[in-house]
Write an enzyme that holds these catalytic residues in place. Structure first.
Site, PDB file in Angstrom:
ATOM      1  N   CYS A 112      21.182  47.091 -83.922  1.00  0.00           N
ATOM      2  CA  CYS A 112      22.402  46.538 -83.322  1.00  0.00           C
ATOM      3  C   CYS A 112      22.457  45.020 -83.540  1.00  0.00           C
ATOM      4  O   CYS A 112      21.498  44.319 -83.220  1.00  0.00           O
ATOM      5  CB  CYS A 112      22.448  46.850 -81.833  1.00  0.00           C
ATOM      6  SG  CYS A 112      23.938  46.220 -81.017  1.00  0.00           S
ATOM      7  N   LYS A 151      15.375  53.343 -85.495  1.00  0.00           N
ATOM      8  CA  LYS A 151      16.602  53.193 -86.285  1.00  0.00           C
ATOM      9  C   LYS A 151      16.773  51.719 -86.614  1.00  0.00           C
ATOM     10  O   LYS A 151      16.773  50.872 -85.716  1.00  0.00           O
ATOM     11  CB  LYS A 151      17.823  53.705 -85.524  1.00  0.00           C
ATOM     12  CG  LYS A 151      19.103  53.718 -86.363  1.00  0.00           C
ATOM     13  CD  LYS A 151      20.251  54.389 -85.620  1.00  0.00           C
ATOM     14  CE  LYS A 151      21.462  54.560 -86.532  1.00  0.00           C
ATOM     15  NZ  LYS A 151      22.080  53.275 -86.921  1.00  0.00           N
ATOM     16  N   HIS A 183      20.137  52.468 -91.480  1.00  0.00           N
ATOM     17  CA  HIS A 183      21.524  52.113 -91.772  1.00  0.00           C
ATOM     18  C   HIS A 183      21.497  51.309 -93.065  1.00  0.00           C
ATOM     19  O   HIS A 183      20.895  50.243 -93.122  1.00  0.00           O
ATOM     20  CB  HIS A 183      22.105  51.289 -90.625  1.00  0.00           C
ATOM     21  CG  HIS A 183      23.564  51.005 -90.775  1.00  0.00           C
ATOM     22  ND1 HIS A 183      24.394  50.853 -89.684  1.00  0.00           N
ATOM     23  CD2 HIS A 183      24.351  50.844 -91.859  1.00  0.00           C
ATOM     24  CE1 HIS A 183      25.637  50.614 -90.102  1.00  0.00           C
ATOM     25  NE2 HIS A 183      25.621  50.594 -91.424  1.00  0.00           N
ATOM     26  N   ASN A 223      21.975  56.476 -92.927  1.00  0.00           N
ATOM     27  CA  ASN A 223      23.148  56.291 -92.070  1.00  0.00           C
ATOM     28  C   ASN A 223      24.010  55.185 -92.669  1.00  0.00           C
ATOM     29  O   ASN A 223      23.507  54.303 -93.343  1.00  0.00           O
ATOM     30  CB  ASN A 223      22.676  55.927 -90.651  1.00  0.00           C
ATOM     31  CG  ASN A 223      23.793  55.448 -89.752  1.00  0.00           C
ATOM     32  OD1 ASN A 223      23.707  54.376 -89.159  1.00  0.00           O
ATOM     33  ND2 ASN A 223      24.844  56.217 -89.618  1.00  0.00           N
ATOM     34  N   GLY A 225      28.530  54.695 -93.359  1.00  0.00           N
ATOM     35  CA  GLY A 225      29.650  54.941 -94.252  1.00  0.00           C
ATOM     36  C   GLY A 225      29.766  56.340 -94.815  1.00  0.00           C
ATOM     37  O   GLY A 225      30.577  56.577 -95.716  1.00  0.00           O
ATOM     38  N   GLY A 245      28.221  58.441 -88.086  1.00  0.00           N
ATOM     39  CA  GLY A 245      28.686  57.786 -86.884  1.00  0.00           C
ATOM     40  C   GLY A 245      30.178  57.924 -86.669  1.00  0.00           C
ATOM     41  O   GLY A 245      30.668  58.931 -86.191  1.00  0.00           O
ATOM     42  N   ARG A 246      30.941  56.911 -87.074  1.00  0.00           N
ATOM     43  CA  ARG A 246      32.368  56.856 -86.737  1.00  0.00           C
ATOM     44  C   ARG A 246      33.155  58.074 -87.205  1.00  0.00           C
ATOM     45  O   ARG A 246      34.062  58.531 -86.514  1.00  0.00           O
ATOM     46  CB  ARG A 246      32.982  55.577 -87.298  1.00  0.00           C
ATOM     47  CG  ARG A 246      32.674  54.344 -86.460  1.00  0.00           C
ATOM     48  CD  ARG A 246      33.127  53.079 -87.152  1.00  0.00           C
ATOM     49  NE  ARG A 246      32.282  52.779 -88.303  1.00  0.00           N
ATOM     50  CZ  ARG A 246      32.587  51.882 -89.239  1.00  0.00           C
ATOM     51  NH1 ARG A 246      33.735  51.233 -89.170  1.00  0.00           N
ATOM     52  NH2 ARG A 246      31.759  51.635 -90.224  1.00  0.00           N
TER      53      ARG A 246
END
Length: 346
Positions: A112, A151, A183, A223, A225, A245-246
């Protein structure tokens, strides 16, 4: 059809934990992967590993009631708690609490990029301190028997995506970590907002693929996109697992194809209407516990995108679910506005 009528909330009281298969998971996302979203996601996939929002050690150790931060329904398993923190003793204590509450995995957030977490040495900034992450992982693993995972990003700021990432992974793996979800973007802690950090730094999938080749004994997940199950299948030729994710939030019907495409098991539903109606017992239970209807139904707004009546479904919930006394009748009226016979994605 999913049977959610017996969904129980709160602390787990002994339900057996299923063996974890991380082939596909839904990423932890603040304000999105709440207990209500996760219960909804479970109407669409039985197999995917679900993650909580990031919960800081301070919230767990000093917040009250603890149910606010750790509560979930048994239908959500397999379920991982993502922790934010850097103090080994506090992380170990929180990991032990998570295990006592029945979580199947504890994940440490090292990705994050927000200013708030940086100021507390949480999240992506920890990639500059691999020894601190190693100490945290070692302490957490000593406190629990459930898996402890990490992560992270492929790097931060001016770090070298090859040398510094390899140093980070090697140091933390030497402390006992064997599962990393990467990510595939750098995080720029200076100059980019958290929102920009989700889109602006270029994706480097090849770096994550090479990481798996470099560390074949580690579980390496990817992770960032990823928007389709076809893309998932392509990545699984190179890495051990995929996290979305999104797209899994904004287009939740994607999840209805996960079980058949990635686990070779039947989808729990054959239509979006079936998935929505399977959630009714859960919604009734949450309303009885004092939750507001819109707190649950906001997570379903993307379910009928592209379907006749989908816009009317969203509008009806947006205009009415927040009103005092809104109940299942509002939800049912919204469902009556949409027609869907589409089968789950193959």
């Amino acid at each position: 059809m999913n049977d959610m009528a017996n969904a129980t909330t709160g602390m787990n009281t002994g339900t057996a934990r299923p063996a974890l298969d991380r082939t596909f998971s839904v990423a932890p996302m603040m304000d999105w992967t709440t207990r209500d979203y996760r219960a909804f996601a479970r109407t669409l996939t039985r197999e995917a590993l679900l993650y909580t929002e990031m919960v800081t050690t301070g919230a767990i150790l000093h917040g009250s009631p603890r149910e606010r931060f750790l509560g979930y329904s048994d239908v959500e398993h397999p379920l991982a708690l993502q922790l934010g923190g850097s103090d080994p003793a506090e992380l170990a204590e929180c990991a032990a609490i998570a295990e006592a509450w029945g979580y199947d995995e504890v994940n440490l957030n090292v990705g994050c990029p927000s200013d708030r977490v940086q100021n507390n040495l949480i999240g992506a900034c920890l990639m500059a301190y691999p020894d601190k992450v190693a100490a945290a992982v070692r302490a957490m693993q000593a406190a629990v028997s459930i898996p402890v995972t990490v992560k992270c990003r492929i790097g931060i700021d001016d770090q070298d995506e090859d040398a510094d990432l390899a140093r980070f992974i090697g140091t933390v793996a030497d402390a006992g970590a064997d599962t990393f979800i990467i990510h595939a973007r750098k995080a720029w802690l200076e100059g980019l907002s958290p929102k920009e950090n989700r889109d602006v730094p270029p994706l480097n999938y090849a770096r994550v693929h090479r990481l798996k080749a470099q560390y074949p004994a580690l579980h390496i997940g990817i992770n960032g996109g990823i928007k389709s199950l076809k893309d998932c299948q392509a990545h699984l030729e190179h890495v051990d697992s995929v996290m979305i994710g999104r797209e899994a939030y904004q287009n939740p019907w994607l999840l209805a194809g996960v079980d058949a495409a990635l686990y070779d098991t039947p989808s729990p539903v054959t239509s979006r209407q079936e998935a929505a109606r399977a959630l009714r017992p859960y919604i009734a239970e949450r309303l009885a516990a004092g939750a507001k209807l819109n707190h649950v139904t906001r997570h379903l707004l993307g379910l009928f995108q592209g379907c006749p009546g989908g816009r009317q479904f969203r509008r009806h919930l947006s205009e009415n679910a927040h009103r005092p006394g809104a109940d299942l009748a509002v939800f049912d009226e919204a469902l009556s506005k949409v027609h869907d016979s589409e089968r789950a994605i193959a």
